[in-house]
Design a protein around this motif. Structure first.
Motif, PDB file in Angstrom:
ATOM      1  N   LEU A  26     -28.746 -47.338 -10.681  1.00  0.00           N
ATOM      2  CA  LEU A  26     -30.185 -47.215 -10.915  1.00  0.00           C
ATOM      3  C   LEU A  26     -30.678 -45.800 -10.643  1.00  0.00           C
ATOM      4  O   LEU A  26     -31.835 -45.496 -10.839  1.00  0.00           O
ATOM      5  N   ALA A  83     -27.333 -49.585  -2.908  1.00  0.00           N
ATOM      6  CA  ALA A  83     -27.011 -48.171  -2.696  1.00  0.00           C
ATOM      7  C   ALA A  83     -27.770 -47.297  -3.690  1.00  0.00           C
ATOM      8  O   ALA A  83     -28.399 -46.303  -3.312  1.00  0.00           O
ATOM      9  N   LEU A 112     -30.366 -48.099  -5.521  1.00  0.00           N
ATOM     10  CA  LEU A 112     -31.823 -48.225  -5.353  1.00  0.00           C
ATOM     11  C   LEU A 112     -32.287 -47.242  -4.283  1.00  0.00           C
ATOM     12  O   LEU A 112     -33.307 -46.557  -4.441  1.00  0.00           O
ATOM     13  N   GLY A 113     -31.521 -47.150  -3.201  1.00  0.00           N
ATOM     14  CA  GLY A 113     -31.852 -46.198  -2.148  1.00  0.00           C
ATOM     15  C   GLY A 113     -31.750 -44.767  -2.647  1.00  0.00           C
ATOM     16  O   GLY A 113     -32.680 -43.975  -2.469  1.00  0.00           O
ATOM     17  N   THR A 114     -30.627 -44.438  -3.295  1.00  0.00           N
ATOM     18  CA  THR A 114     -30.453 -43.048  -3.732  1.00  0.00           C
ATOM     19  C   THR A 114     -31.437 -42.701  -4.841  1.00  0.00           C
ATOM     20  O   THR A 114     -31.807 -41.539  -4.990  1.00  0.00           O
ATOM     21  N   TYR A 160     -34.548 -43.379  -4.868  1.00  0.00           N
ATOM     22  CA  TYR A 160     -35.724 -42.842  -4.195  1.00  0.00           C
ATOM     23  C   TYR A 160     -35.407 -41.522  -3.497  1.00  0.00           C
ATOM     24  O   TYR A 160     -36.219 -40.603  -3.475  1.00  0.00           O
ATOM     25  N   ILE A 161     -34.192 -41.444  -2.956  1.00  0.00           N
ATOM     26  CA  ILE A 161     -33.811 -40.218  -2.246  1.00  0.00           C
ATOM     27  C   ILE A 161     -33.780 -39.034  -3.217  1.00  0.00           C
ATOM     28  O   ILE A 161     -34.369 -37.982  -2.963  1.00  0.00           O
ATOM     29  N   LEU A 175     -39.000 -51.981  -3.558  1.00  0.00           N
ATOM     30  CA  LEU A 175     -38.013 -51.279  -2.737  1.00  0.00           C
ATOM     31  C   LEU A 175     -38.363 -51.405  -1.263  1.00  0.00           C
ATOM     32  O   LEU A 175     -37.502 -51.669  -0.426  1.00  0.00           O
ATOM     33  N   ASN A 194     -43.713 -38.310  -1.004  1.00  0.00           N
ATOM     34  CA  ASN A 194     -42.387 -38.284  -1.619  1.00  0.00           C
ATOM     35  C   ASN A 194     -41.276 -38.123  -0.592  1.00  0.00           C
ATOM     36  O   ASN A 194     -40.195 -38.681  -0.738  1.00  0.00           O
ATOM     37  N   LYS A 215     -40.545 -41.311   0.821  1.00  0.00           N
ATOM     38  CA  LYS A 215     -39.668 -42.103  -0.040  1.00  0.00           C
ATOM     39  C   LYS A 215     -38.210 -41.811   0.273  1.00  0.00           C
ATOM     40  O   LYS A 215     -37.376 -42.713   0.295  1.00  0.00           O
ATOM     41  N   ILE A 216     -37.894 -40.526   0.486  1.00  0.00           N
ATOM     42  CA  ILE A 216     -36.523 -40.170   0.850  1.00  0.00           C
ATOM     43  C   ILE A 216     -36.118 -40.953   2.088  1.00  0.00           C
ATOM     44  O   ILE A 216     -35.036 -41.533   2.162  1.00  0.00           O
ATOM     45  N   LEU A 217     -37.039 -40.981   3.067  1.00  0.00           N
ATOM     46  CA  LEU A 217     -36.747 -41.663   4.323  1.00  0.00           C
ATOM     47  C   LEU A 217     -36.518 -43.153   4.097  1.00  0.00           C
ATOM     48  O   LEU A 217     -35.584 -43.738   4.639  1.00  0.00           O
ATOM     49  N   THR A 218     -37.383 -43.765   3.257  1.00  0.00           N
ATOM     50  CA  THR A 218     -37.203 -45.196   2.964  1.00  0.00           C
ATOM     51  C   THR A 218     -35.821 -45.439   2.371  1.00  0.00           C
ATOM     52  O   THR A 218     -35.128 -46.386   2.743  1.00  0.00           O
ATOM     53  N   GLY A 219     -35.430 -44.556   1.446  1.00  0.00           N
ATOM     54  CA  GLY A 219     -34.108 -44.696   0.831  1.00  0.00           C
ATOM     55  C   GLY A 219     -33.009 -44.616   1.862  1.00  0.00           C
ATOM     56  O   GLY A 219     -32.087 -45.435   1.877  1.00  0.00           O
ATOM     57  N   PHE A 220     -33.120 -43.634   2.768  1.00  0.00           N
ATOM     58  CA  PHE A 220     -32.071 -43.481   3.784  1.00  0.00           C
ATOM     59  C   PHE A 220     -32.049 -44.672   4.734  1.00  0.00           C
ATOM     60  O   PHE A 220     -30.981 -45.137   5.135  1.00  0.00           O
ATOM     61  N   LEU A 265     -32.841 -47.682   4.036  1.00  0.00           N
ATOM     62  CA  LEU A 265     -32.196 -48.772   3.302  1.00  0.00           C
ATOM     63  C   LEU A 265     -30.683 -48.644   3.395  1.00  0.00           C
ATOM     64  O   LEU A 265     -29.970 -49.595   3.747  1.00  0.00           O
ATOM     65  N   ILE A 266     -30.176 -47.444   3.095  1.00  0.00           N
ATOM     66  CA  ILE A 266     -28.726 -47.258   3.061  1.00  0.00           C
ATOM     67  C   ILE A 266     -28.124 -47.407   4.449  1.00  0.00           C
ATOM     68  O   ILE A 266     -27.124 -48.102   4.644  1.00  0.00           O
TER      69      ILE A 266
END
Lengths: 334, 420
Positions: free
Chosen positions: A72, A129, A131-133, A135-136, B262, B307, B310-315, B317-318
């Motif tokens: 994604l 994974a 989905l997270g990246t 946004y990252i 998300l 924004n 958002k990076i933080l949310t992604g991290f 999550l992972i």
């Protein structure tokens, strides 16, 4: 064992792509009746040029989907690569264009490798994974751009021509797409790593027992997907001569839709490049067709969503029919 | 033998008693520590603001608009599925309420219509996933486009402004210093806890999530259960629309609420719900919702833009997904790769040696504590054991070296064979 004779007609109609082609032709005829203005060399070229980025993303997504995963994050990778390429390019105008192409590819490879590491080696679920990246990478694209936009006058001629120039009457970006299609076809069909991608997607356990390193192959698929996304990021900015961090939002859906239209099985292990090519042509005709009809542009999202659902449903029903037929031939089903 | 012997009565009572040391390192407790830590950071960073009347309430209120989505998502993830269409479903539900308010229907009916619209969207997803057996990822990705597309078709660029007045009150008022939205959220989560942890339906979810085939053969109607869960998710998205519209001050446009799916998934994963299905509790995500609210608010106070958040949310999550993977097996696998040249024999030799050494060390400590023995005896025994440890170490090293050289020899031979 009795040799089974199949007629040429049956062979052609039995092919999955035959149904696709019929659908495509019907679509073309409908489009020709409603909007005849669509059929000029110029408009077809423009249509393909505007959709070329989808083709690159779809080829990358295809690799990942065949392994049984999903990517994604391609649209965000596109945005990140595009932003970095054009921001550096606008301040270093004297650097030759191929450097930016390589930079775009490199950024894509790094992003893809991160995804591949998470999914392949750390065994994360691909959708979580990526989905997270997603946004990252989009967040990093914002940080890299600082919220700025780049407009056509900030792009060098060589950079813009890399996508928009013509060679033998066809846009360069389309040549690139053609080359990528050919290379992907050769890679998936005739090289060992390509066949391993299918093996992983069909049955992970058997593939591992057969000595295929699952983590490595998954990693490779994600790297290819990322590399193509990075390249398409550079091409996007060159093609439209415009760049901002939010570009290409929800392109990953379109890429996946093209794959599914082209008969790539979402459960993995199935899918061919010719199907994806037809899927790409179909999707471009549909989007172009919708954009030509007045007042229909708001329908774009809904129609695309509906197309994916119908395509997946058709895929699943045909797969079930094939399974049933195989069982019947073996005599297992009465 | 089989028929006549008495089958011993199985004792099914739970033997394990409450243990404080175990309770304190539970995932839910760790989440509470994180929550406290964030609070401390906030107090240190902005002490004047933190103790101002109304700050904490507004922090909590800021995180409550997606809380119903989190609760619904727990069940979906429990099945091993995923639903990324929740944000779009939420917008569909708000649109249904808004349009029926515009049409002049009574308020109660409008709210119900919104909830029904949400449930209908969920039912559509559920039918495709459960009965046609399409993968949930693809279904919900495409329905998220479809639902939002429908909203775009109907609303175009208009903004719906006519909503029941209690929506905004719900999102912004406090009763005795406690936000109303928090109270409602906790009440709903108690219901969800009862369903998941105290009912047969909840048990069914765990079974399906762990192994759908087993569930089918133990007589569970997997299709129906999945369908119910997806409808429930849609209904919760409808409930979320009440919170959301209230939070947004009673206005809705077609592009609002992107990215909520998300956040909801990230909170669930942070709360310890496995995305593979069949693992997790309701308590974790409930605390996770509060953590996310405090975290986002704190970052906002520290001038971190949307924004970067958002990076933080992604991290988050992972990392939250990765933490449960860090266990003994992973450490063993890394050791195998780095120190033991990817050879199980070398690993086994080393593990055995380590065990022996540990045994001798234990004996040494036992001997030192032994009161019956004289000092000289003790010293002699300790010396004996220490010598043994040294010899074991040397032996292990020797064996490892031999095995490694064998490995090299094999590789060389293989190379030779293939080159010829």
């Amino acid at each position: 064992m009795k040799e089974q004779k199949t007629s040429v007609f049956k062979k052609i109609t039995g092919n999955r792509n035959f149904g696709l082609l019929v659908g495509f032709v019907v679509l073309l005829i409908v489009a020709a009746i409603i909007t005849p203005s669509m059929y000029s060399m110029n408009s077809i070229m423009n249509m393909l040029r505007n959709n070329a980025v989808y083709a690159l993303l779809a080829v990358g997504s295809m690799m990942v989907i065949i392994t049984g995963g999903i990517d994604l994050s391609v649209a965000s990778t596109l945005s990140l690569a595009g932003v970095i390429c054009s921001s550096l390019m606008s301040s270093n105008m004297e650097v030759p264009t191929f450097v930016w192409v390589l930079l775009g590819l490199g950024i894509g490879i790094v992003c893809g490798a991160f995804n591949g590491f998470l999914v392949g080696y750390l065994k994360m679920v691909p959708i979580i994974a990526t989905l997270g990246t997603m946004y990252i990478f989009r967040g990093f694209a914002f940080l890299a751009s600082g919220g700025k936009w780049w407009f056509p006058h900030q792009f060098t001629e060589g950079y813009a021509n890399f996508a928009g120039g013509r060679f033998l009457g066809i846009y360069n970006i389309l040549w690139i797409v053609i080359i990528v299609f050919i290379l992907a076809g050769i890679f998936l069909g005739y090289t060992a790593p390509g066949r391993r991608i299918y093996a992983i997607g069909t049955n992970k356990e058997s593939a591992q027992v057969a000595g295929i390193k699952e983590a490595k192959v998954t990693f490779l698929a994600f790297v290819i997907s990322g590399a193509l996304a990075g390249l398409s990021g550079m091409l996007y900015t060159a093609n439209y001569s415009i760049c901002y961090y939010g570009m290409g939002e929800s392109y990953e859906m379109t890429a996946i839709a093209i794959c599914i239209l082209g008969g790539v099985s979402i459960t993995g292990g199935k899918g061919k490049i010719d199907g994806v090519i037809i899927g790409f042509l179909m999707m471009s005709v549909i989007t172009y067709f919708i954009s030509l009809l007045p007042g229909l542009s708001v329908w774009q999202d809904a129609i695309q969503g509906a197309i994916i659902i119908v395509a997946v449903a058709i895929n699943i029903f045909t797969e079930r029919a094939v399974e049933k037929r195989v069982l019947k031939e073996r005599g297992a089903l009465i | 033998m089989s028929g006549e012997t008495k089958v011993p009565v199985r004792d099914l009572a739970v033997k394990e008693k409450f243990k404080l040391s175990k309770f304190l390192v539970k995932w839910e407790m760790i989440l509470i520590y994180i929550l406290v830590l964030i609070n401390i950071v906030l107090i240190v960073a902005k002490p004047g603001l933190y103790f101002t009347n109304g700050t904490i309430q507004s922090i909590i209120q800021s995180g409550m608009d997606l809380s119903p989505l989190v609760l619904g998502m727990i069940f979906i993830l429990m099945l091993g599925d995923i639903d990324v269409s929740v944000a779009s479903t939420m917008i569909v539900a708000s649109m249904a309420t808004g349009l029926s308010m515009d049409a002049g229907l009574p308020m109660f009916l409008c709210v119900v219509l919104g909830l029904i619209a949400g449930a209908a969207c969920g039912a559509f997803n559920g039918y495709l996933v459960a009965y046609i057996k399409m993968p949930a990822v693809i279904v919900t990705i495409s329905t998220s486009m479809l639902f939002r597309g429908i909203v775009k078709i109907i609303m175009d660029v208009n903004v719906l402004k006519n909503f029941p007045s209690f929506y905004t009150q719900l999102a912004w008022t406090n009763i005795a210093g406690i936000p109303v939205s928090l109270i409602i959220f906790l009440l709903i989560s108690v219901v969800f806890m009862l369903i998941l942890h105290r009912s047969t339906f909840g048990r069914k979810l765990y079974i399906i999530g762990n192994n759908p085939t087993v569930a089918t053969y133990s007589g569970i109607n997997v299709e129906k259960t999945k369908m119910i869960v997806f409808i429930l998710m849609g209904f919760m998205a409808g409930v979320a629309s009440i919170f959301f519209v209230g939070r947004m001050g009673g206005g809705v446009s077609s592009t609002m609420g992107t990215g909520y799916e998300l956040d909801a998934i990230a909170i669930c994963v942070l709360g310890g719900v496995s995305t593979n299905g069949g693992k997790g509790k309701v308590y974790g995500p409930v605390i996770g919702t509060l953590i996310m609210a405090f975290l986002i608010y704190t970052l906002g106070l520290m001038n971190v833009d949307a924004n970067s958040r958002k990076i933080l949310t992604g991290f988050i999550l992972i990392i939250a997904v990765l933490i449960p993977n860090v266990n003994k097996q992973l450490v063993a696998a890394i050791k195998l790769k780095l120190f033991y040249a990817n050879n199980k024999n070398i690993e086994a030799v080393n593990i055995k040696a380590a065990e022996e050494i540990k045994n001798y060390r234990d004996m040494i400590t036992a001997a030192k504590k032994d009161a019956k023995m004289s000092e000289s005896d003790k010293a002699a025994k300790v010396k004996k054991y220490e010598e043994k440890i040294v010899s074991v170490k040397a032996k292990c090293k020797e064996q490892t070296a031999v095995l490694k050289s064998e490995l090299k020899e094999d590789a060389r031979k293989a190379k030779q064979r293939f080159s010829n």
